[in-house]
Motif scaffolding. Structure first.
Motif, PDB file in Angstrom:
ATOM      1  N   ARG A 104       0.515  -0.960  -0.557  1.00 11.26           N
ATOM      2  CA  ARG A 104       0.316  -0.137  -0.251  1.00 11.26           C
ATOM      3  C   ARG A 104       0.712   1.224  -0.083  1.00 11.26           C
ATOM      4  NH1 ARG A 104      -5.213  -2.183   4.024  1.00 11.26           N
ATOM      5  NH2 ARG A 104      -6.652  -1.975   2.308  1.00 11.26           N
ATOM      6  N   GLU A 105       2.185   1.653   0.524  1.00 10.25           N
ATOM      7  CA  GLU A 105       2.866   2.121   0.998  1.00 10.25           C
ATOM      8  C   GLU A 105       4.163   2.273  -0.663  1.00 10.25           C
ATOM      9  OE1 GLU A 105       6.943   3.840   3.275  1.00 10.25           O
ATOM     10  OE2 GLU A 105       6.117   2.067   3.313  1.00 10.25           O
ATOM     11  N   HIS A 106       3.638   1.606  -1.305  1.00 11.79           N
ATOM     12  CA  HIS A 106       4.855   2.093  -2.364  1.00 11.79           C
ATOM     13  C   HIS A 106       4.258   2.078  -3.751  1.00 11.79           C
ATOM     14  CE1 HIS A 106       8.272   2.200   0.055  1.00 11.79           C
ATOM     15  NE2 HIS A 106       7.631   1.190   0.497  1.00 11.79           N
ATOM     16  N   LEU A 107       2.867   1.260  -4.112  1.00 12.46           N
ATOM     17  CA  LEU A 107       1.780   0.423  -4.882  1.00 12.46           C
ATOM     18  C   LEU A 107       0.921   1.621  -4.931  1.00 12.46           C
ATOM     19  CD1 LEU A 107       2.342  -3.168  -4.753  1.00 12.46           C
ATOM     20  CD2 LEU A 107       3.223  -1.509  -6.742  1.00 12.46           C
ATOM     21  N   PRO A 108      -0.087   1.378  -6.309  1.00 14.82           N
ATOM     22  CA  PRO A 108      -1.464   2.653  -6.555  1.00 14.82           C
ATOM     23  C   PRO A 108      -2.543   1.283  -5.476  1.00 14.82           C
ATOM     24  CG  PRO A 108      -0.312   2.374  -8.948  1.00 14.82           C
ATOM     25  CD  PRO A 108       0.590   1.202  -7.903  1.00 14.82           C
ATOM     26  N   ALA A 109      -3.647   1.685  -5.569  1.00 16.21           N
ATOM     27  CA  ALA A 109      -4.229   0.872  -4.529  1.00 16.21           C
ATOM     28  C   ALA A 109      -5.173  -0.179  -4.936  1.00 16.21           C
ATOM     29  CB  ALA A 109      -6.058   2.360  -3.807  1.00 16.21           C
ATOM     30  N   GLU A 110      -5.422   0.339  -6.101  1.00 13.90           N
ATOM     31  CA  GLU A 110      -5.572  -0.792  -7.556  1.00 13.90           C
ATOM     32  C   GLU A 110      -5.168  -1.846  -8.242  1.00 13.90           C
ATOM     33  OE1 GLU A 110      -9.036   0.788  -9.377  1.00 13.90           O
ATOM     34  OE2 GLU A 110      -9.595   2.014  -7.859  1.00 13.90           O
ATOM     35  N   HIS A 111      -3.558  -1.812  -7.263  1.00 13.30           N
ATOM     36  CA  HIS A 111      -2.557  -2.398  -7.831  1.00 13.30           C
ATOM     37  C   HIS A 111      -3.232  -4.244  -7.602  1.00 13.30           C
ATOM     38  CE1 HIS A 111       1.046  -4.606  -8.891  1.00 13.30           C
ATOM     39  NE2 HIS A 111       1.583  -2.892 -10.070  1.00 13.30           N
ATOM     40  N   LEU A 112      -2.887  -5.287  -8.279  1.00 17.47           N
ATOM     41  CA  LEU A 112      -3.400  -6.643  -8.152  1.00 17.47           C
ATOM     42  C   LEU A 112      -2.756  -6.989  -7.070  1.00 17.47           C
ATOM     43  CD1 LEU A 112      -3.565  -8.453 -11.570  1.00 17.47           C
ATOM     44  CD2 LEU A 112      -5.801  -8.059  -9.973  1.00 17.47           C
ATOM     45  N   ASP A 113      -0.997  -6.775  -7.133  1.00 15.43           N
ATOM     46  CA  ASP A 113      -0.211  -7.436  -6.027  1.00 15.43           C
ATOM     47  C   ASP A 113      -0.629  -6.230  -3.886  1.00 15.43           C
ATOM     48  OD1 ASP A 113       1.455  -8.261  -7.407  1.00 15.43           O
ATOM     49  OD2 ASP A 113       2.920  -7.234  -6.609  1.00 15.43           O
ATOM     50  N   VAL A 114      -1.345  -5.418  -4.596  1.00 11.69           N
ATOM     51  CA  VAL A 114      -2.276  -5.421  -3.380  1.00 11.69           C
ATOM     52  C   VAL A 114      -3.374  -5.652  -3.093  1.00 11.69           C
ATOM     53  CG1 VAL A 114      -3.685  -3.600  -2.409  1.00 11.69           C
ATOM     54  CG2 VAL A 114      -1.203  -2.436  -3.164  1.00 11.69           C
TER      55      VAL A 114
END
Length: 491
Positions: free
Chosen positions: A64-74
């Motif tokens: 969550r700190e390093h990726l967009p909120a809607e990234h699949l890894d999140v």
């Protein structure tokens, strides 16, 4: 999942690995997050759900700190965390996480992507425990449809969804389809994984559950003995992953009437569960509660009350204050209190059970009738005959509508009305209700069952009071010898 007895070594390795990830990859947060998420899954597979949740939470924070909120890894980390929450028995928390996962996946990948199947199935499992069975079946059918469309009918991923669907169908009383689905789950797993894999044990346990519902206790024990042997070889003798199998085996032996065999199995389950912070508390609660059933079966009603009271806060932690598990536990406490003559306490326990069932299912549901009818026995013991009669008549009307006029529960309630009229010495009415109860129950129950013997004893007593001693003697000849218990029918 495969290595026999390897879980403790694996736990040590995973613990060291998690620390090295924090120390050596501090400048590569996304690599560290990926590995933390993977290790969370491995910990979960080993039954180490608390560690799994801690690692998943750490991975989620990094992503969550390093990726967009809607990234699949999140989304993946949210799903891993939800799985850990289910493993720890925190189903409402897991359900909230999974609803977030589904919303994100549908937005990112579309409503028919196969990746929706796993969170749908996980949410279905959570809903089963939260008494939302119809919703669970709907979610699991959708998950299965997505997997079959994308992967084909024999893919290994289908087996887990089939197993969850089979359980939900069983709870929905769709037993034929439940068994069919469970057999399909087992067959897929045996083809892909061999006959001694932990996931094969999981499918065997579901088949045992369905067999128990059908009163096929011998078949259930065969499935459970095989499942327990698999789990012990994979996890070791004291791993929390074997507690569920032990619980099922103890429950089956209880239903089969084998108290002496059930007790050590349930004691072992409770001992392992108490020693493990990783197991969902529901399994400890159920083991302790079933030890209460053992005490009840032996006539140790004080010990029975103590076990059920011990289980109560554990059930509350596991399922919430207003769950069916809590309702049944209140009812069980009340039944033992009534046996001990503690009628005021029994009344409070049955009212607590009735309140929960009414809120969950409505006032005219057959399960709500169980504590309500038990309140009738309380009022009878307290000499409140008008309340007892009104209660039994209310129960009888609802039961006849819901279950039909020829049902063992209807017979029990008719017997309660016979008790009311016997206490009033209104012998004609008492005979009517006792005969009705006997007519219903005789073809349905074992001749030696306590319920039928109570019925016969009461009817004989009424006949003798009416001067019909010859008829009474015929019935009394079928009653157990003096000294054997014939008493309250509280359920």
């Amino acid at each position: 999942l495969r290595e026999a007895g390897g879980d403790l070594t694996a736990r040590e390795i995973l613990g060291r690995g998690a620390q090295r990830l924090r120390d050596d990859l501090s400048d590569q947060p996304l690599v560290r997050a990926q590995l933390l998420d993977t290790m969370a899954t491995v910990n979960g597979n080993l039954g180490l759900h608390r560690e799994s949740g801690e690692l998943a939470d750490e991975a989620l924070a990094l992503r969550r700190e390093h990726l967009p909120a809607e990234h699949l890894d999140v989304v993946t980390s949210l799903e891993t965390l939800a799985t850990a929450e289910i493993g720890q028995g925190r189903y409402p928390v897991a359900a909230d996480l999974l609803n977030e996962v589904l919303e994100l996946r549908e937005r990112i990948q579309g409503p028919e992507h196969v990746d929706l199947a796993r969170p749908l199935a996980l949410l279905g499992r959570a809903f089963v425990t939260l008494d939302r069975v119809d919703e669970a079946v709907e979610l699991l059918r959708r998950a299965l449809w997505l997997q079959e469309a994308a992967l084909g009918p024999q893919h290994l991923d289908l087996a887990k969804t089939l197993r969850a669907l089979g359980r939900a169908l069983g709870l929905a009383h769709e037993l034929s389809e439940a068994e069919e689905v469970a057999q399909r789950s087992l067959a897929i797993r045996e083809v892909h994984l061999g006959s001694d894999h932990a996931l094969v044990a999981e499918s065997l346990e579901l088949l045992a559950d369905i067999a128990m519902v059908n009163d096929d206790f011998g078949d259930a024990i065969i499935h459970l003995e095989r499942a327990l042997a698999i789990r012990e070889s994979v996890y070791g003798d004291d791993n929390p992953e074997i507690v569920r199998t032990l619980h099922r085996m103890g429950s089956c032996l209880l239903e089969w009437g084998q108290l002496d065999n059930a007790e050590p199995v349930l004691e072992r389950a409770a001992t392992i569960a108490k020693a493990s912070p990783d197991i969902a508390p529901i399994w400890l609660a159920r083991a302790v509660s079933n030890l209460g059933r053992v005490a009840h079966g032996r006539g140790d009603y004080s010990g029975c009350v103590a076990k059920y009271i011990e289980a109560e806060p554990i059930f509350e932690t596991a399922t919430g204050r207003d769950s069916t598990e809590m309702a049944w536990n209140h009812n069980a406490i009340g039944s033992c209190q009534l046996k001990l003559g503690r009628t005021a306490e029994a009344e409070a326990s049955f009212l607590a059970s009735k309140t929960i069932f009414t809120a969950l299912f409505g006032a005219d549901h057959p399960e709500t009738m169980v504590p309500l009818k038990n309140l009738g026995w309380v009022y009878l013991n307290q000499g409140k005959l008008a309340q007892a009669e009104a209660t039994f008549r209310e129960v009888l009307e609802i039961q006849e509508t819901a279950l039909g006029p020829v049902h063992s529960d209807v017979g029990s309630t008719a017997g309660g009305l016979g008790d009311v009229y016997r206490e009033r010495q209104q012998w004609v009415e008492a005979e009517h209700w006792y005969r009705r109860a006997w007519t219903i129950r005789e073809p349905l129950l074992d001749p030696d069952s306590q319920e039928l013997q109570v019925n016969l004893t009461s009817l004989a007593e009424v006949l003798r009071a009416m001067g019909r001693s010859a008829e009474a003697e015929i019935l009394e000849a079928r009653v157990p010898p003096v000294g054997e218990e014939v008493g309250s029918e509280a359920i």
